[in-house]
Design a protein around this motif. Structure first.
Motif, short mmCIF file in Angstrom:
data_model
loop_
_atom_site.label_atom_id
_atom_site.label_comp_id
_atom_site.label_asym_id
_atom_site.label_seq_id
_atom_site.Cartn_x
_atom_site.Cartn_y
_atom_site.Cartn_z
N ARG A 181 0.81 -1.22 0.00
CA ARG A 181 0.00 0.00 0.00
C ARG A 181 0.84 1.26 0.00
NH1 ARG A 181 -3.39 -2.90 4.51
NH2 ARG A 181 -5.08 -3.85 3.29
N GLU A 182 1.85 1.32 0.86
CA GLU A 182 2.66 2.54 0.93
C GLU A 182 3.42 2.77 -0.36
OE1 GLU A 182 6.20 4.62 3.58
OE2 GLU A 182 5.24 2.78 4.30
N SER A 183 3.92 1.71 -0.98
CA SER A 183 4.65 1.86 -2.24
C SER A 183 3.72 2.35 -3.34
CB SER A 183 5.29 0.52 -2.65
OG SER A 183 6.30 0.16 -1.74
N CYS A 184 2.48 1.82 -3.36
CA CYS A 184 1.49 2.31 -4.33
C CYS A 184 1.25 3.80 -4.16
CB CYS A 184 0.16 1.57 -4.13
SG CYS A 184 0.14 -0.10 -4.73
N ALA A 185 1.09 4.21 -2.90
CA ALA A 185 0.81 5.62 -2.63
C ALA A 185 1.99 6.50 -3.02
CB ALA A 185 0.47 5.80 -1.15
N ARG A 186 3.19 6.08 -2.68
CA ARG A 186 4.38 6.88 -2.98
C ARG A 186 4.56 7.04 -4.49
NH1 ARG A 186 7.34 7.67 1.71
NH2 ARG A 186 9.10 8.51 0.53
N PHE A 187 4.38 5.95 -5.23
CA PHE A 187 4.52 6.05 -6.69
C PHE A 187 3.41 6.92 -7.28
CE2 PHE A 187 4.39 4.32 -11.11
CZ PHE A 187 5.68 4.69 -11.46
N SER A 188 2.19 6.79 -6.75
CA SER A 188 1.09 7.62 -7.21
C SER A 188 1.38 9.10 -6.97
CB SER A 188 -0.20 7.22 -6.49
OG SER A 188 -1.27 8.07 -6.83
N PHE A 189 1.93 9.43 -5.79
CA PHE A 189 2.23 10.82 -5.47
C PHE A 189 3.35 11.36 -6.34
CE2 PHE A 189 0.58 10.03 -0.89
CZ PHE A 189 -0.72 10.11 -1.35
#
Length: 266
Positions: A181-189
């Motif tokens: 989840r955190e990696s998804c969010a970081r790449f999205s940001f």
């Protein structure tokens, strides 16, 4: 706009730009609930500037490392994690840029309706729930491949449809590909930086050509409150997402979609 309207609209923009809950749906609500007029092009540019500054400040270390690595290693065979990630952000941005340039006017005239936004808010909210429930959540951002980055970039094209949520659809794709989840969010940001910069630049060109008087104090307040809310949103989301998951945002999207449908058919 009154100061109260400026603050509310700026907070909405700053928060919904990065949460997977659709900014389009929320920006419809003040008009539907209170009869507020559109915030106008200049204010739209200002709040996007605030959001852009927030995400760039938060990821300043990553941006610096990626930029240096891309310049020094990006065009050599001696790539490292940062130079690869920089390339992946660039490649993942290209599909949305191309489709956006081709279809932006058509989407603005035909798809920016309360019914479309309500439907996409619900449909892509369910897609986010499915991805979060079925995903493995094992892969770190450092291990993302070019193929996965491009797939996420292709998914980002769907965000051109109002109500989809750019952050929501990119996180959905990332989860389905196995990112945590955190990696998804970081790449999205990180992906949001060129997208917001490009959209803001195009709107700025339109603003320069317009003859409408500009309320500079409204722009300053708008940018400031958008910056504050966006920065806090990014910080809190990355701090909590591994623990709380996507379900609270899915539930929120269902409620928002239902409210918008009530406005359409009620």
């Amino acid at each position: 706009m009154t100061l109260f309207e400026i603050i509310i609209l700026a907070l909405i923009q700053g928060i919904t730009e990065f949460l997977p809950i659709s900014s389009s749906g929320h920006l419809l609500l003040p008009a539907e609930l209170f009869g507020w007029d559109s915030q106008g092009l200049a204010f739209d540019v200002a709040v996007h500037v605030g959001s852009l500054l927030a995400v760039m400040l938060y990821f300043r270390h990553e941006i610096t490392q990626m930029t240096i690595a891309w310049v020094t290693r990006g065009f050599t065979k001696n790539q490292n994690t940062d130079s690869k990630l920089a390339w992946y952000v660039i490649l993942a941005t290209i599909p949305a840029v191309i489709v956006g340039l081709l279809l932006d006017d058509w989407i603005e005239m035909n798809a920016r309706t309360a019914l479309v936004i309500a439907a996409t808010t619900i449909i892509f909210g369910l897609a986010l729930w499915y991805a979060d429930a079925k995903a493995q959540h094992t892969m770190e951002l450092e291990n993302i491949t070019m193929k996965q980055a491009i797939i996420i970039g292709l998914a980002q094209v769907m965000a051109l449809i109002p109500g989809t949520s750019r952050s929501g659809i990119t996180m959905t794709a990332g989860l389905m590909l196995g990112l945590n989840r955190e990696s998804c969010a970081r790449f999205s940001f990180l992906l949001s930086i060129p997208v917001i910069l490009g959209a803001g630049t195009l709107k700025t060109f339109d603003l320069v050509q317009a003859t409408t008087p500009v309320d500079w104090s409204a722009l300053l307040y708008g940018a400031a409150f958008s910056f504050i809310s966006a920065y806090l949103c990014i910080f809190l989301f990355l701090s909590w997402i591994s623990r709380i998951g996507m379900l609270p945002f899915v539930i929120y999207r269902m409620v928002l979609g239902a409210v918008l449908l009530w406005f359409v058919f009620g």
